[in-house]
Design a protein around this motif. Structure first.
Motif, PDB file in Angstrom:
ATOM      1  N   MET A 293       0.838  -1.203   0.000  1.00 52.53           N
ATOM      2  CA  MET A 293       0.000   0.000   0.000  1.00 52.53           C
ATOM      3  C   MET A 293       0.876   1.257   0.000  1.00 52.53           C
ATOM      4  SD  MET A 293      -3.238  -0.852   0.047  1.00 52.53           S
ATOM      5  CE  MET A 293      -4.201   0.355   0.890  1.00 52.53           C
ATOM      6  N   GLY A 294       1.946   1.245   0.785  1.00 53.52           N
ATOM      7  CA  GLY A 294       2.847   2.388   0.829  1.00 53.52           C
ATOM      8  C   GLY A 294       3.517   2.636  -0.509  1.00 53.52           C
ATOM      9  N   ALA A 295       3.981   1.555  -1.146  1.00 48.76           N
ATOM     10  CA  ALA A 295       4.626   1.690  -2.457  1.00 48.76           C
ATOM     11  C   ALA A 295       3.639   2.234  -3.486  1.00 48.76           C
ATOM     12  CB  ALA A 295       5.189   0.342  -2.913  1.00 48.76           C
ATOM     13  N   ALA A 296       2.419   1.745  -3.457  1.00 47.45           N
ATOM     14  CA  ALA A 296       1.397   2.219  -4.403  1.00 47.45           C
ATOM     15  C   ALA A 296       1.072   3.692  -4.167  1.00 47.45           C
ATOM     16  CB  ALA A 296       0.137   1.368  -4.287  1.00 47.45           C
ATOM     17  N   ALA A 297       1.006   4.099  -2.898  1.00 44.09           N
ATOM     18  CA  ALA A 297       0.653   5.486  -2.563  1.00 44.09           C
ATOM     19  C   ALA A 297       1.747   6.471  -2.961  1.00 44.09           C
ATOM     20  CB  ALA A 297       0.369   5.603  -1.064  1.00 44.09           C
ATOM     21  N   ARG A 298       2.987   5.990  -3.084  1.00 44.34           N
ATOM     22  CA  ARG A 298       4.092   6.872  -3.484  1.00 44.34           C
ATOM     23  C   ARG A 298       4.205   7.030  -4.996  1.00 44.34           C
ATOM     24  NH1 ARG A 298       6.123   4.370   1.022  1.00 44.34           N
ATOM     25  NH2 ARG A 298       7.050   2.639  -0.114  1.00 44.34           N
ATOM     26  N   ARG A 299       3.540   6.211  -5.740  1.00 49.34           N
ATOM     27  CA  ARG A 299       3.641   6.256  -7.206  1.00 49.34           C
ATOM     28  C   ARG A 299       2.749   7.370  -7.766  1.00 49.34           C
ATOM     29  NH1 ARG A 299       6.456   2.350  -9.238  1.00 49.34           N
ATOM     30  NH2 ARG A 299       5.515   2.419 -11.297  1.00 49.34           N
ATOM     31  N   PRO A 300       3.234   8.085  -8.774  1.00 54.53           N
ATOM     32  CA  PRO A 300       2.432   9.161  -9.378  1.00 54.53           C
ATOM     33  C   PRO A 300       1.061   8.697  -9.869  1.00 54.53           C
ATOM     34  CG  PRO A 300       4.695   9.309 -10.129  1.00 54.53           C
ATOM     35  CD  PRO A 300       4.586   8.021  -9.348  1.00 54.53           C
ATOM     36  N   LEU A 301       0.952   7.425 -10.227  1.00 56.01           N
ATOM     37  CA  LEU A 301      -0.334   6.893 -10.684  1.00 56.01           C
ATOM     38  C   LEU A 301      -1.416   6.976  -9.598  1.00 56.01           C
ATOM     39  CD1 LEU A 301      -1.733   5.549 -13.081  1.00 56.01           C
ATOM     40  CD2 LEU A 301      -0.972   3.337 -12.196  1.00 56.01           C
ATOM     41  N   SER A 302      -0.985   7.041  -8.315  1.00 57.37           N
ATOM     42  CA  SER A 302      -1.958   7.101  -7.220  1.00 57.37           C
ATOM     43  C   SER A 302      -2.715   8.428  -7.192  1.00 57.37           C
ATOM     44  CB  SER A 302      -1.264   6.880  -5.874  1.00 57.37           C
ATOM     45  OG  SER A 302      -0.451   7.986  -5.526  1.00 57.37           O
ATOM     46  N   ARG A 303      -2.234   9.402  -7.961  1.00 60.36           N
ATOM     47  CA  ARG A 303      -2.890  10.720  -7.955  1.00 60.36           C
ATOM     48  C   ARG A 303      -4.368  10.632  -8.346  1.00 60.36           C
ATOM     49  NH1 ARG A 303      -0.255  16.145  -9.963  1.00 60.36           N
ATOM     50  NH2 ARG A 303      -1.780  17.529  -9.061  1.00 60.36           N
ATOM     51  N   TRP A 304      -4.707   9.702  -9.242  1.00 61.41           N
ATOM     52  CA  TRP A 304      -6.106   9.579  -9.679  1.00 61.41           C
ATOM     53  C   TRP A 304      -7.019   9.185  -8.526  1.00 61.41           C
ATOM     54  CZ3 TRP A 304      -9.006   5.187  -9.235  1.00 61.41           C
ATOM     55  CH2 TRP A 304      -8.326   3.990  -9.025  1.00 61.41           C
ATOM     56  N   MET A 305      -6.454   8.644  -7.451  1.00 60.76           N
ATOM     57  CA  MET A 305      -7.269   8.223  -6.305  1.00 60.76           C
ATOM     58  C   MET A 305      -7.530   9.351  -5.307  1.00 60.76           C
ATOM     59  SD  MET A 305      -5.495   4.546  -5.521  1.00 60.76           S
ATOM     60  CE  MET A 305      -6.341   4.420  -3.966  1.00 60.76           C
ATOM     61  N   THR A 306      -6.770  10.441  -5.374  1.00 61.35           N
ATOM     62  CA  THR A 306      -6.862  11.453  -4.328  1.00 61.35           C
ATOM     63  C   THR A 306      -8.242  12.087  -4.236  1.00 61.35           C
ATOM     64  OG1 THR A 306      -5.898  13.135  -5.779  1.00 61.35           O
ATOM     65  CG2 THR A 306      -4.387  11.990  -4.304  1.00 61.35           C
ATOM     66  N   ARG A 307      -8.819  12.462  -5.365  1.00 65.54           N
ATOM     67  CA  ARG A 307     -10.139  13.100  -5.339  1.00 65.54           C
ATOM     68  C   ARG A 307     -11.194  12.145  -4.767  1.00 65.54           C
ATOM     69  NH1 ARG A 307     -11.315  17.657  -7.077  1.00 65.54           N
ATOM     70  NH2 ARG A 307      -9.607  17.809  -8.553  1.00 65.54           N
ATOM     71  N   SER A 308     -11.150  10.886  -5.193  1.00 62.15           N
ATOM     72  CA  SER A 308     -12.100   9.891  -4.685  1.00 62.15           C
ATOM     73  C   SER A 308     -11.908   9.672  -3.192  1.00 62.15           C
ATOM     74  CB  SER A 308     -11.926   8.567  -5.417  1.00 62.15           C
ATOM     75  OG  SER A 308     -12.219   8.714  -6.769  1.00 62.15           O
ATOM     76  N   PHE A 309     -10.653   9.635  -2.751  1.00 61.91           N
ATOM     77  CA  PHE A 309     -10.361   9.439  -1.335  1.00 61.91           C
ATOM     78  C   PHE A 309     -10.914  10.593  -0.509  1.00 61.91           C
ATOM     79  CE2 PHE A 309      -7.849   9.778   2.489  1.00 61.91           C
ATOM     80  CZ  PHE A 309      -7.838   8.472   2.948  1.00 61.91           C
ATOM     81  N   VAL A 310     -10.676  11.815  -0.966  1.00 62.91           N
ATOM     82  CA  VAL A 310     -11.168  13.006  -0.260  1.00 62.91           C
ATOM     83  C   VAL A 310     -12.692  12.967  -0.162  1.00 62.91           C
ATOM     84  CG1 VAL A 310     -11.425  15.514  -0.474  1.00 62.91           C
ATOM     85  CG2 VAL A 310      -9.187  14.470  -0.735  1.00 62.91           C
ATOM     86  N   ARG A 311     -13.337  12.619  -1.250  1.00 63.55           N
ATOM     87  CA  ARG A 311     -14.800  12.562  -1.268  1.00 63.55           C
ATOM     88  C   ARG A 311     -15.327  11.434  -0.385  1.00 63.55           C
ATOM     89  NH1 ARG A 311     -15.892  11.421  -6.514  1.00 63.55           N
ATOM     90  NH2 ARG A 311     -14.760  13.282  -7.096  1.00 63.55           N
TER      91      ARG A 311
END
Length: 99
Positions: free
Chosen positions: A22-40
């Motif tokens: 999970m940590g490795a995935a969260a550090r990858r630039p590809l994880s950016r697409w998840m930020t808006r969904s996570f915030v919501r």
């Protein structure tokens, strides 16, 4: 309900390996697409953040964001219980035999 499903799913993954993945995935630039969904999904109050959501290039950057000065004053009461993180208590109960 969705939190219970996530906790149940995570219980199937060995903790150390799952946390590293999970940590490795969260550090990858590809994880950016998840930020808006996570915030919501989790109701993250971005008005407290030092920058707007577009500033954070990864999910890890969002998790470790700085807050605006004065956004969350710490209670001075010595009997107060405070936590330095966003979170929810998923389980509460009596501790018996270390569990």
């Amino acid at each position: 309900m969705k939190d219970a499903l996530i906790v149940s799913a995570l219980s199937l993954v060995p903790r150390n390996r799952g946390a590293r993945m999970m940590g490795a995935a969260a550090r990858r630039p590809l994880s950016r697409w998840m930020t808006r969904s996570f915030v919501r999904a989790y109701g993250v109050d971005m008005s407290e953040a030092e920058h707007d959501l577009a500033h954070y290039p990864t999910l890890e950057a969002l998790f470790t964001r700085r807050l605006r000065p004065g956004a969350r004053p710490v209670d001075d009461d010595p009997d107060a219980l405070v936590s330095p993180v966003d979170g929810r208590c998923a389980v509460a109960g009596r501790i018996e035999n270390g569990t």
